[in-house]
Design an enzyme around this catalytic site. Sequence first.
Site, PDB file in Angstrom:
ATOM      1  N   LYS A 125       0.864  -1.192   0.000  1.00 19.60           N
ATOM      2  CA  LYS A 125       0.000   0.000   0.000  1.00 19.60           C
ATOM      3  C   LYS A 125       0.893   1.231   0.000  1.00 19.60           C
ATOM      4  O   LYS A 125       1.996   1.196   0.539  1.00 19.60           O
ATOM      5  CB  LYS A 125      -0.870   0.018   1.262  1.00 19.60           C
ATOM      6  CG  LYS A 125      -2.102   0.890   1.140  1.00 19.60           C
ATOM      7  CD  LYS A 125      -3.236   0.136   0.490  1.00 19.60           C
ATOM      8  CE  LYS A 125      -4.438   1.014   0.198  1.00 19.60           C
ATOM      9  NZ  LYS A 125      -5.583   0.162  -0.215  1.00 19.60           N
ATOM     10  N   ASP A 165      -6.992   4.300  -4.551  1.00 14.62           N
ATOM     11  CA  ASP A 165      -7.663   4.169  -3.254  1.00 14.62           C
ATOM     12  C   ASP A 165      -8.257   5.557  -2.996  1.00 14.62           C
ATOM     13  O   ASP A 165      -8.480   6.321  -3.959  1.00 14.62           O
ATOM     14  CB  ASP A 165      -6.659   3.732  -2.154  1.00 14.62           C
ATOM     15  CG  ASP A 165      -7.339   3.273  -0.874  1.00 14.62           C
ATOM     16  OD1 ASP A 165      -7.825   2.139  -0.831  1.00 14.62           O
ATOM     17  OD2 ASP A 165      -7.427   4.058   0.101  1.00 14.62           O
TER      18      ASP A 165
HETATM   19  P1  NDP Z   1     -12.912   7.864  -3.021  1.00 14.81           P
HETATM   20  O1  NDP Z   1     -11.820   8.830  -2.802  1.00 14.81           O
HETATM   21  O2  NDP Z   1     -13.447   7.656  -4.373  1.00 14.81           O
HETATM   22  O3  NDP Z   1     -14.139   8.206  -2.064  1.00 14.81           O
HETATM   23  C1  NDP Z   1     -13.976   8.285  -0.687  1.00 14.81           C
HETATM   24  C2  NDP Z   1     -15.279   8.724  -0.055  1.00 14.81           C
HETATM   25  O4  NDP Z   1     -15.205   8.537   1.353  1.00 14.81           O
HETATM   26  C3  NDP Z   1     -15.582  10.191  -0.277  1.00 14.81           C
HETATM   27  O5  NDP Z   1     -16.968  10.372  -0.292  1.00 14.81           O
HETATM   28  C4  NDP Z   1     -14.962  10.830   0.961  1.00 14.81           C
HETATM   29  O6  NDP Z   1     -15.536  12.082   1.322  1.00 14.81           O
HETATM   30  C5  NDP Z   1     -15.263   9.810   2.014  1.00 14.81           C
HETATM   31  N1  NDP Z   1     -14.227   9.875   3.049  1.00 14.81           N
HETATM   32  C6  NDP Z   1     -12.901   9.649   2.888  1.00 14.81           C
HETATM   33  N2  NDP Z   1     -12.250   9.843   4.038  1.00 14.81           N
HETATM   34  C7  NDP Z   1     -13.179  10.197   4.937  1.00 14.81           C
HETATM   35  C8  NDP Z   1     -13.135  10.516   6.306  1.00 14.81           C
HETATM   36  N3  NDP Z   1     -11.968  10.504   6.978  1.00 14.81           N
HETATM   37  N4  NDP Z   1     -14.304  10.829   6.926  1.00 14.81           N
HETATM   38  C9  NDP Z   1     -15.474  10.836   6.241  1.00 14.81           C
HETATM   39  N5  NDP Z   1     -15.576  10.545   4.940  1.00 14.81           N
HETATM   40  C10 NDP Z   1     -14.448  10.218   4.306  1.00 14.81           C
HETATM   41  O7  NDP Z   1     -12.352   6.485  -2.406  1.00 14.81           O
HETATM   42  P2  NDP Z   1     -12.855   4.998  -2.696  1.00 14.81           P
HETATM   43  O8  NDP Z   1     -14.313   4.966  -2.919  1.00 14.81           O
HETATM   44  O9  NDP Z   1     -11.939   4.389  -3.677  1.00 14.81           O
HETATM   45  O10 NDP Z   1     -12.513   4.303  -1.282  1.00 14.81           O
HETATM   46  C11 NDP Z   1     -13.467   4.206  -0.230  1.00 14.81           C
HETATM   47  C12 NDP Z   1     -13.037   3.099   0.730  1.00 14.81           C
HETATM   48  O11 NDP Z   1     -12.982   1.850   0.017  1.00 14.81           O
HETATM   49  C13 NDP Z   1     -11.670   3.247   1.360  1.00 14.81           C
HETATM   50  O12 NDP Z   1     -11.704   2.693   2.666  1.00 14.81           O
HETATM   51  C14 NDP Z   1     -10.769   2.390   0.485  1.00 14.81           C
HETATM   52  O13 NDP Z   1      -9.626   1.965   1.168  1.00 14.81           O
HETATM   53  C15 NDP Z   1     -11.716   1.235   0.196  1.00 14.81           C
HETATM   54  N6  NDP Z   1     -11.409   0.421  -0.982  1.00 14.81           N
HETATM   55  C16 NDP Z   1     -11.282   0.979  -2.208  1.00 14.81           C
HETATM   56  C17 NDP Z   1     -11.013   0.192  -3.306  1.00 14.81           C
HETATM   57  C18 NDP Z   1     -10.926   0.749  -4.684  1.00 14.81           C
HETATM   58  O14 NDP Z   1     -10.763  -0.042  -5.610  1.00 14.81           O
HETATM   59  N7  NDP Z   1     -11.040   2.037  -4.893  1.00 14.81           N
HETATM   60  C19 NDP Z   1     -10.822  -1.265  -3.175  1.00 14.81           C
HETATM   61  C20 NDP Z   1     -11.067  -1.767  -1.844  1.00 14.81           C
HETATM   62  C21 NDP Z   1     -11.335  -0.937  -0.798  1.00 14.81           C
HETATM   63  P3  NDP Z   1     -14.718  13.444   1.056  1.00 14.81           P
HETATM   64  O15 NDP Z   1     -14.785  13.659  -0.409  1.00 14.81           O
HETATM   65  O16 NDP Z   1     -15.428  14.470   1.867  1.00 14.81           O
HETATM   66  O17 NDP Z   1     -13.315  13.183   1.541  1.00 14.81           O
HETATM   67  O1  2IT Z   2      -7.905  -1.581  -0.824  1.00 18.57           O
HETATM   68  C1  2IT Z   2      -7.832  -2.063  -1.980  1.00 18.57           C
HETATM   69  O2  2IT Z   2      -7.965  -3.273  -2.184  1.00 18.57           O
HETATM   70  C2  2IT Z   2      -7.610  -1.153  -3.097  1.00 18.57           C
HETATM   71  N1  2IT Z   2      -7.537   0.056  -2.887  1.00 18.57           N
HETATM   72  C3  2IT Z   2      -7.431  -1.690  -4.488  1.00 18.57           C
HETATM   73  C4  2IT Z   2      -6.030  -2.185  -4.683  1.00 18.57           C
HETATM   74  C5  2IT Z   2      -5.679  -2.606  -6.087  1.00 18.57           C
HETATM   75  O3  2IT Z   2      -4.494  -2.899  -6.275  1.00 18.57           O
HETATM   76  O4  2IT Z   2      -6.536  -2.647  -6.969  1.00 18.57           O
END
Ligand code: NDP
Ligand code: 2IT
Length: 445
Positions: A125, A165
């Site tokens: 990561k 992420d």
């Molecule tokens: P994005 O940046 O696309 O979206 C994140 C969202 O969560 C935004 O709405 C953001 O609001 C909100 N957010 C982030 N930090 C905080 C916080 N500290 N408090 C409140 N709201 C928060 O990220 P993703 O959708 O990609 O990721 C969301 C989650 O999913 C994370 O935990 C990530 O690790 C996990 N994840 C993502 C994967 C991927 O492929 N993208 C794969 C597996 C897991 P704001 O805009 O106000 O910050």
């Molecule tokens: O938390 C996760 O699994 C991710 N942000 C996606 C990682 C990846 O390599 O696609």
Amino acid sequence: MSYVGEVLEGVKKRNASEPEFLQAVTEVLESLELVVEKHKKYRDNAILERIVEPERQIIFRVPWIDDKGNVRVNRGIRIEFNSAIGPYKGGIRFHPSVNVGILKFLGFEQVFKNSLTTLPMGGGKGGSDFDPKGKSDNEVMRFCQSFMTELSRHIGADTDVPAGDIGVGGREIGYMFGQYKRLRNEFTGVLTGKKLNWGGSLIRPEATGYGAVYFAEEMLKTKNDSMKGKVCTVSGSGNVAQYTIEKVNMLGGKCVTLSDSDGSIYDKDGINDEKLAFVMELKNVKRGRIKEYADKFKCEYLPGKRPWGIKCDCAFPSATQNEIDGNDAKTLLDNGCFVVSEGANMPSVPEAIEQYLAKKILYGPGKAANAGGVATSGLEMSQNALKMSWSREEVDGKLLNIMKAIHKQCLDASSEYGDAGNYVLGANIAGFVKVADSMIDQGVV
Ligand code: NDP
Ligand code: 2IT
């Protein structure tokens, strides 16, 4: 003291200032008590001591110039946690809260998650405390180029393959890919989450959200139930939240909430596909706040609140770590919620998880439920290596099969160790065994 107890004590001493990392390690190691007592080889080979220590962590300066000509400096980090079963693989997070401890927790989770996907990927990561909010495209580009200038020395298609992420989506991956290519003069699958025209995979943007819903559907099937007609709460409004809603709608459920760090919206009529299109434009193009949804569709806005007070059947936390505390969990359960499928990484605090397990609800922990994203990254790597691309249907079909396989591995491992249906136990054990056995095969490295 048990082997797990001894190792945990050491981990706490050595990482005292990293609460999220300690939380993640404690949860996993506590699940492994029976496994390491039954199989002495893990202790004899000091597998737990080794598996909690990243193989390598890289910290670097990221200088860049903002639109006013000021020199700015952020910290860049990459944790290369474990490469026993494949090249390091895991996302990059840009958020002001990013630090070594948070990326170590994410890297540690990623090791077990990637193992569950059935694909050959190690865990890593990375990220930076850079805040993309309020930055122009040019500022984001200059930052990404500077970040990649250093990171490029440490990654490669067969070494370490980052992806997105929080705060890192198609735009950021594009700028980083462009810089890597310029520096190395090679067009390879060094990053995943690329756009379609330059090596990306169909369904990768959808994969994490779709996967979390497929996982919920698999859990529901064990009770002869389905997503049809289920009322769902979703937190966040980024990549994972958006495609969670799209898939829930496809399966006949109804999502009633979204949030960002400023507050939540509650739309009791449901976020249909048309409203979802508005959210995608708002968040991915205009980069606005979720409150604008409430203004546009005249629904309730809950400033400063998370969505867990809203009555639902299923909850899909899709924002960030520790976003469901003990009180939130109690409220969810009191309101009749009986499915929690984690799109985010470690969104539930330990006191929340205890309550889910005590009530025996269908609880899919992040390392299982959100593994569809990285699994589809693995499929993107395969397509890049083969220099070909699969159709939407092919990739979606493979994603569905992988989520089913993950569900089955969790269920089988939980039954084998005497607590059938405890997906926390099942995910941690099944993820661990494959990595641990591979480490033993490869000697003391
Ligand atoms: P994005 O940046 O696309 O979206 C994140 C969202 O969560 C935004 O709405 C953001 O609001 C909100 N957010 C982030 N930090 C905080 C916080 N500290 N408090 C409140 N709201 C928060 O990220 P993703 O959708 O990609 O990721 C969301 C989650 O999913 C994370 O935990 C990530 O690790 C996990 N994840 C993502 C994967 C991927 O492929 N993208 C794969 C597996 C897991 P704001 O805009 O106000 O910050
Ligand atoms: O938390 C996760 O699994 C991710 N942000 C996606 C990682 C990846 O390599 O696609």
